[in-house]
Scaffold this active site. Sequence first.
Site: not given
Length: 882
Positions: A460, A774-776, A840
């Site tokens: 984070h 949203g590739t994370n 993104c």
Amino acid sequence: MTEVASDTKYVYDFSEGSRDMRDLLGGKGANVAEMTRILGAERVPAGFTITTEACVAYMKAGQKEPEGLDREVAEALGRLEEHTGKRLGDSGDPLLVSVRSGARESMPGMLDTVLNLGLNDESVEGLASKTGNERFAWDSYRRFVQMFGNVCRGVPGDQIEDAIKAQKKEAGVKDDTELSVDDLKALTGRFKDIYQDKTGEEFPQDPQEQLSQAIRAVFDSWTGPRAVEYRRINRIPDEWGTAVNVQQMVFGNKGDSSCSGVAFSRDEVTGEPEPSGDFLINAQGEDVVSGVRTPKDISEMRDVMPEAHGELMKILRELESHYKDMQDTEFTVEEGRLYMLQTRDAKRPAQAAVRFAVDAVDEGLLTKEEAITTIDAGSLDALLHPTFAHDAQYECLAKGVAASPGAAKGEIVFTADDAVAAKDQGRDVILVRPFTEADDVAGFFAAKGVLTSEGGKASHAALVARGMGRPAVAGASDLEIDLSAKTVSVNGTTLKEGDLIAIDGSIGVVTQDDVELVEPDINENFERVLEWSDEIRRLGVRTNADTPEDAKRARAYGAEGIGLCRTEHMFMAQDRQPKMREMIMAESEEDRRKALAELLPHQQEDFEGLFEEMAGLPVTIRLLDPPLHEFLPGVEEVAQDVERARIERTEDLEELERTLDRVHHLAETNPMLGTRGVRLGILHPEIYEMQVEAIVRAARTVGERTGKPPKIEIMIPLVAYERELALMREMVESVCAQEGDESLELTVGTMIELPRACFVADRIAEVADFFSFGTNDLTQTALGFSRDDVEGSFLPRYIETKVVDRSPFETIDQPGVGWLVRLAAWVGREAKPDLQLGICGEHGGDPESIAFFALAGLDYVSCSPFRVPIARVAAAQAAIDS
Ligand code: ADP
Ligand code: MG
Ligand code: MG
């Protein structure tokens, strides 16, 4: 195991090779061959290259030369002897050679080289009388014994240094160039004694024996610990092997009209057009880098050997235009004659890379496309953040992950609130936490930098810091942070709140020293590179931005819209939190709507700020995504408050108990897989409705005020089923109808971040105007890797053991997660040909991933503001490559 056929050709003369044969001949061998072709045989000493395949065969056979190698080497040596008119080991006029390693990619200083091979007790006399230079002959011999002992037989370098020191002391001189013939003879004797002492053998006198031992030593150096470690760090495969180059010697140690040096075709730090480099008169190449004597700046060569200097300058330009890149060369001048010994593309910092690209185009050396491909897009980061001054001296207190680039210094604070308070007082602070959470975001804004003892590049802290362009060092695990005492201890030093600390998130370093920081700017050169990139690229570049400040910065860096606005950050702000909590605590829909109605004007205001900055460009807004409990205090915190309230019998007891209940109720075992994203939207439609209302009203207001309403893209997160999106679409449409705004440009789409969504992308596309990958989360859900944890737990070992070559959160896992992206893009477009596709995740700012997304046919990438310039260049490179 495959047997290499015995008719494999293992040896190539320099005259047979070329730059295209780098895999087989190694970088050095291929480029020496190339230089022989383009500069002529008089400029490059002749020789031959033993291939990397020979090395591989040698390793596979358990350190045994493959069949036929001996014969091929003997034949090549025969050709070299004929060409030079000298014989190896000849006692009258010996041929001397260097034996040089050279892998496919340069591994500076990792592999070994031996010079002056072929000398022995007899041929040294021959060399002396032939050249009439006894000193030179003995200097060469002592160097050979020294290097051969060290490289081929592991004679320790410090014993060698001690012997040289002792000899100089005895002779009463400072420099080794001042040693007399007798001194050098004595020194050679010392080296031989050390050799015998160490190996139990006499120094080998047979030149053929010397040669085969040296070749073997180069092969062996590939598997030496130094090289193995270097390959691990630089991700060079062990299987490549090194080539071996055997080359006629030329001599920089023949007196004052001779020298050895290194030269860059342009300044290697600034990129300015004037070549840079170092040289040493009366020396062999190793002296220039080894630091036995201090070399002189290449510009001084003009005064002492003007002719050779002039030729060198001309050749540097010639090599540049041939290789179409800045070159890093090694050369020797023997009695006024210049020889080129090596050339390769110069490694250089970002500023030099940009300067070179611009100058090369202006000089007509490169086209814009060629110039742009010479830049390492990822390194451009360095130009956008302050850094430690490059000559700064400081003591490293701890090391961690280079989580967000740039350097910062300030007083230590341990909480987000303290950071905010300090900022209000105009103090610079570094937020130091074991790890960070959504609650800490305000602290990121207020702090100059962030330091954590846990987590990695995908934690984070790292994500938020990068998004905001705050420098961060994460996972500095030597730090022991005591939040209650407000101290941080590391290796016996204890720092407290208010103490000065400096971090450099580009290199992952923490120090207590007051290091000088240098400011970045996008200079004129960088601006031009970016303009050219925009002419060339096909991928759009947007930014991830949640605030007007981010949006403004991103536009200044060239973003063409917002690809991801995370609305949750808007609820984290201090003044919104009570309302947000009230909304979450509400027991009935009616109460919830009341709280939401109060949040609406704030939300609308936030959007207005963003829309104004984006002045009519597209803005993708993701509706609320995180689980609701993230907006409430933690269970333990509330439990403590309840306890205290009970004891002190305070009035808020009942209220606190209710909160505790609610927190318990909302708590989930796996919040990342819990009630979040579209699931919230379905459970509590009123939240999303309020957000859409705020968006529509803000768009209308900004349209009226500025004449430039945004192109709105409403994005629903975490969709797995088409029906989820269909329901949300209906909701958006009904809000729009209710708001009665027909003229608004508004589309509805989804974030693709679950494997199921990829598999059923055709169905989802039926109800979507766009997809944004949203590739994370897609990486997290496809691999089952918790992105907050893996970098601090098993991932380093995975990289070490080569399960993966790097973090899949950094560069997209092409065969796995990347396949899901391609699949979804493909079937999505089958169902809806004009479906807009973007990405993104963090990967949107990673050059290698960007190249992949370009190939996968996406329309744009979206990345944090500070990576926008990098993405523009990387997108141009992707267009050039395809
Ligand atoms: P590295 O890869 O460590 O640079 P090299 O093989 O390039 O090792 O050799 C180091 C130096 O040795 C060269 O820069 C050059 O100065 C010297 N050298 C190598 N081969 C020769 C040669 N044939 N004649 C003269 N000097 C040489
Ligand atoms: Mg070299
Ligand atoms: Mg997500």
